[in-house]
Design a protein around this motif. Sequence first.
Motif, mmCIF file in Angstrom:
data_model
loop_
_atom_site.group_PDB
_atom_site.id
_atom_site.type_symbol
_atom_site.label_atom_id
_atom_site.label_comp_id
_atom_site.label_asym_id
_atom_site.label_seq_id
_atom_site.Cartn_x
_atom_site.Cartn_y
_atom_site.Cartn_z
ATOM 1 N N GLY A 146 1.129 -1.208 0.015
ATOM 2 C CA GLY A 146 -0.235 -0.169 0.334
ATOM 3 C C GLY A 146 1.353 1.596 0.164
ATOM 4 N N VAL A 147 2.023 0.952 0.382
ATOM 5 C CA VAL A 147 2.813 2.552 0.421
ATOM 6 C C VAL A 147 3.475 2.989 -1.268
ATOM 7 N N ILE A 148 3.879 3.792 -2.163
ATOM 8 C CA ILE A 148 4.286 3.464 -3.073
ATOM 9 C C ILE A 148 5.398 4.499 -2.834
ATOM 10 N N ALA A 149 6.910 4.063 -3.153
ATOM 11 C CA ALA A 149 8.019 5.160 -2.339
ATOM 12 C C ALA A 149 8.721 4.657 -3.052
ATOM 13 N N GLY A 175 3.168 14.350 10.059
ATOM 14 C CA GLY A 175 3.423 14.389 8.359
ATOM 15 C C GLY A 175 1.592 15.430 8.179
ATOM 16 N N GLU A 176 1.652 16.411 7.445
ATOM 17 C CA GLU A 176 0.516 17.425 6.926
ATOM 18 C C GLU A 176 -0.241 15.947 6.180
ATOM 19 N N SER A 177 -1.732 16.712 5.657
ATOM 20 C CA SER A 177 -2.859 15.796 6.069
ATOM 21 C C SER A 177 -2.747 15.621 4.725
ATOM 22 N N GLY A 178 -2.892 14.059 4.048
ATOM 23 C CA GLY A 178 -3.072 13.177 2.854
ATOM 24 C C GLY A 178 -1.564 12.483 2.734
ATOM 25 N N THR A 179 -0.355 12.841 3.888
ATOM 26 C CA THR A 179 0.803 11.798 3.536
ATOM 27 C C THR A 179 0.877 10.293 4.127
ATOM 28 N N GLY A 180 -0.357 9.719 3.834
ATOM 29 C CA GLY A 180 -0.992 8.496 4.484
ATOM 30 C C GLY A 180 -0.425 7.837 5.111
ATOM 31 N N LYS A 181 -1.156 8.470 6.392
ATOM 32 C CA LYS A 181 -0.562 8.359 7.742
ATOM 33 C C LYS A 181 -1.419 7.018 8.435
ATOM 34 N N ASP A 246 -6.430 8.665 15.681
ATOM 35 C CA ASP A 246 -6.271 9.678 14.755
ATOM 36 C C ASP A 246 -6.360 11.106 15.156
ATOM 37 N N GLU A 247 -5.217 12.039 14.683
ATOM 38 C CA GLU A 247 -6.022 13.332 14.713
ATOM 39 C C GLU A 247 -5.747 13.819 16.649
ATOM 40 N N ILE A 248 -4.789 12.889 16.595
ATOM 41 C CA ILE A 248 -4.593 13.228 18.458
ATOM 42 C C ILE A 248 -4.263 14.492 18.580
ATOM 43 N N GLU A 320 8.337 17.187 -1.250
ATOM 44 C CA GLU A 320 9.803 17.136 -1.096
ATOM 45 C C GLU A 320 10.129 15.205 -1.289
ATOM 46 N N ARG A 321 9.399 14.419 -1.427
ATOM 47 C CA ARG A 321 9.480 12.790 -1.894
ATOM 48 C C ARG A 321 10.655 12.834 -2.997
ATOM 49 N N GLY A 322 11.650 13.212 -3.556
ATOM 50 C CA GLY A 322 12.186 12.823 -4.776
ATOM 51 C C GLY A 322 12.357 11.970 -5.565
ATOM 52 N N LEU A 327 6.100 8.591 -9.565
ATOM 53 C CA LEU A 327 5.600 7.215 -9.149
ATOM 54 C C LEU A 327 4.619 7.249 -8.972
ATOM 55 N N ILE A 328 4.599 7.875 -7.942
ATOM 56 C CA ILE A 328 2.366 7.515 -7.165
ATOM 57 C C ILE A 328 1.170 8.238 -8.570
ATOM 58 N N ALA A 329 1.689 8.945 -9.236
ATOM 59 C CA ALA A 329 1.014 9.459 -9.683
ATOM 60 C C ALA A 329 0.307 8.264 -10.801
ATOM 61 N N ARG A 330 1.663 7.491 -11.732
ATOM 62 C CA ARG A 330 1.343 6.432 -12.335
ATOM 63 C C ARG A 330 0.029 5.197 -11.947
ATOM 64 N N HIS A 331 1.010 5.293 -10.467
ATOM 65 C CA HIS A 331 0.195 4.029 -9.906
ATOM 66 C C HIS A 331 -1.331 4.374 -9.499
ATOM 67 N N LEU A 332 -2.074 5.414 -9.144
ATOM 68 C CA LEU A 332 -3.732 6.131 -8.534
ATOM 69 C C LEU A 332 -3.417 5.866 -10.384
ATOM 70 N N ASN A 363 -1.070 16.609 -0.888
ATOM 71 C CA ASN A 363 -0.449 15.787 -1.295
ATOM 72 C C ASN A 363 -1.160 14.544 -1.663
ATOM 73 N N ILE A 364 -0.661 13.411 -1.158
ATOM 74 C CA ILE A 364 -1.410 12.483 -1.278
ATOM 75 C C ILE A 364 -2.413 12.367 -2.590
ATOM 76 N N ARG A 365 -3.459 12.991 -0.706
ATOM 77 C CA ARG A 365 -4.852 12.712 -1.132
ATOM 78 C C ARG A 365 -5.480 13.265 -2.333
ATOM 79 N N GLU A 366 -4.524 14.471 -2.336
ATOM 80 C CA GLU A 366 -5.257 15.783 -3.875
ATOM 81 C C GLU A 366 -5.206 15.264 -4.592
HETATM 82 N N1 LIG Z 1 2.654 6.251 -0.184
HETATM 83 C C1 LIG Z 1 1.563 6.210 -1.287
HETATM 84 N N2 LIG Z 1 1.075 5.235 -2.104
HETATM 85 C C2 LIG Z 1 -0.057 4.796 -2.133
HETATM 86 N N3 LIG Z 1 -1.002 5.347 -2.120
HETATM 87 C C3 LIG Z 1 -0.811 6.316 -0.571
HETATM 88 C C4 LIG Z 1 0.609 6.373 0.467
HETATM 89 N N4 LIG Z 1 0.215 7.608 0.976
HETATM 90 C C5 LIG Z 1 -0.862 7.689 0.724
HETATM 91 N N5 LIG Z 1 -1.997 6.857 0.013
HETATM 92 C C6 LIG Z 1 -3.077 6.885 -0.489
HETATM 93 O O1 LIG Z 1 -3.935 8.596 0.089
HETATM 94 C C7 LIG Z 1 -4.285 8.810 1.000
HETATM 95 C C8 LIG Z 1 -4.808 9.118 2.084
HETATM 96 O O2 LIG Z 1 -4.116 8.528 2.624
HETATM 97 P P1 LIG Z 1 -4.461 8.680 4.245
HETATM 98 O O3 LIG Z 1 -5.659 8.355 4.923
HETATM 99 O O4 LIG Z 1 -3.109 7.068 4.937
HETATM 100 O O5 LIG Z 1 -3.472 9.901 5.169
HETATM 101 P P2 LIG Z 1 -3.301 10.442 5.884
HETATM 102 O O6 LIG Z 1 -2.446 11.504 6.021
HETATM 103 O O7 LIG Z 1 -4.573 10.249 7.083
HETATM 104 O O8 LIG Z 1 -4.486 12.266 5.590
HETATM 105 P P3 LIG Z 1 -5.557 12.845 6.722
HETATM 106 O O9 LIG Z 1 -4.838 14.430 7.043
HETATM 107 O O10 LIG Z 1 -6.938 13.398 4.861
HETATM 108 O O11 LIG Z 1 -6.139 12.042 7.200
HETATM 109 C C9 LIG Z 1 -5.071 7.055 0.761
HETATM 110 O O12 LIG Z 1 -6.223 6.888 0.312
HETATM 111 C C10 LIG Z 1 -3.866 6.364 0.680
HETATM 112 O O13 LIG Z 1 -4.291 5.265 -0.036
#
Ligand SMILES: Nc1ncnc2c1ncn2[C@@H]1O[C@H](COP(=O)(O)OP(=O)(O)OP(=O)(O)O)[C@@H](O)[C@H]1O
Length: 454
Positions: A146-149, A175-181, A246-248, A320-322, A327-332, A363-366
Amino acid sequence: MSDHKPALLIVEDDLGLQSQLRWHFDKYEVIIASDRKSAIAAVRMHEPAVVLQDLGLPPDEEGVEEGFATIQETLRLAPATKIIVVTGYHDYENALRAVALGAYDFYQKPVNTDTLDLIVQRAHQMWSLEQENKRLQETRAAPLPGVIASDERMHSVCRTVEKLAPTDVTCLILGESGTGKEVIARAIHNRSKRRDRRFVAINCAAVPENLMESELFGYEKGAFTGAAKRTLGKVEVAHEGTLFLDEIGDMPLPLQAKLLRFLQERVIERLGGREEIRVDVRVVCATNKNLSEMVAEGSFREDLYYRISEIVVELPPLRERGGDKILIARHLLTKYVDQLSKGIRGFTPEAAAAIESYEWPGNIREMENKIKRAVIMCDQRNVGIADLGLPQPDDISLNLRTVRQDAERAAIIRAISMSDSNISAAAKLLGITRPTLYDLIKKYNIHVSENCKD
Ligand SMILES: Nc1ncnc2c1ncn2[C@@H]1O[C@H](COP(=O)(O)OP(=O)(O)OP(=O)(O)O)[C@@H](O)[C@H]1O
Ligand SMILES: [Mg+2]
């Protein structure tokens, strides 16, 4: 060398040739099949890297259709298989047709075993290289499910997760919102010994303050008006599993005290209840807030902060992820193209450049939202900038101009100082005329000493 011989499947109906080849390829574990059915069974069972395939198989010895069908079925089952087609003398047409179907190479009878040897060896090497390449790509592209990097910092995050997951330490994901926490929190759970138990998430920002305590710790029947029956809180539901807070950073101060008590004692009391209930959970927290700043200004308890941050995992923002953006765009893109059954192949070069140069504040959510929208909107083979709704990356050419100007200015300053402020000499060094150099000195506002020589 390993004593494990690589498998070689020989699909051949001529008994004489069968035994000749079997003896010849003694470096391989040779499997013989004489028709399509046994060939496919052998592919399923042995997954051979290389297949030597006679095209004219029974029952259709003349038409070779049976051979073609075998090739197709083999490649459907195991696309990486290197099939070397053996055809009749001067049968180029069928050989080419086989290659067009995905066969790796062809060979024309009569069989010269030495040549065939080389071809098989080469096919095998090619197969090994491809496998190795694929393995490397997979480990680079998917360090955790689930982590593409491909970014170095993300890889180190993944290594940290692998190490801390099997332990019971409380960890804090920043991590900022949408970074995959949440993705990381789930990865921790899925790699822990608790993976068969529940992963219970509670979003501290989404629960109203007055409901938070009962949401976390549960309540007994009659604890308050409307408490019709005993209800378990999230903490108790997560017993033997993982509790994801989440969001502690949004947890109200009074609740922070209660949470701290739970983390220290590992017991809870339901609202309106008397007994202490022992709960065994692994706690993972996440926030996009700056907790140490909140501690400094008094909105987050310092003791709780230290309690939850036994290990801190920091997710870098996407910008900031070189190399990760595309890579993630193609995956999505692949994901949504499959999901929405569209015939889209990729991004236009401009769209790829725009993806690279955009900052992705969400980030990735966007990125997910933009790509999903683009896949829905796009009716071309490639997704363009307009489908993505991204700004044109015009800053690339601007940058190039700035780079040129900076370099020009630096070269002029160097030339002037090297020629001891002699303008004619400096112009000669730079390969330009004296008036041009004066123009440039003016343009770049370069300071030349008073006593410079003309
Ligand atoms: N490295 C990654 N590769 C592929 N998809 C990712 C990656 N990181 C996050 N995603 C996808 O991006 C979306 C946002 O991830 P996630 O909900 O974990 O982020 P978050 O930091 O909790 O965001 P928020 O602050 O909005 O709650 C999810 O749909 C997740 O599957
Ligand atoms: Mg989240």
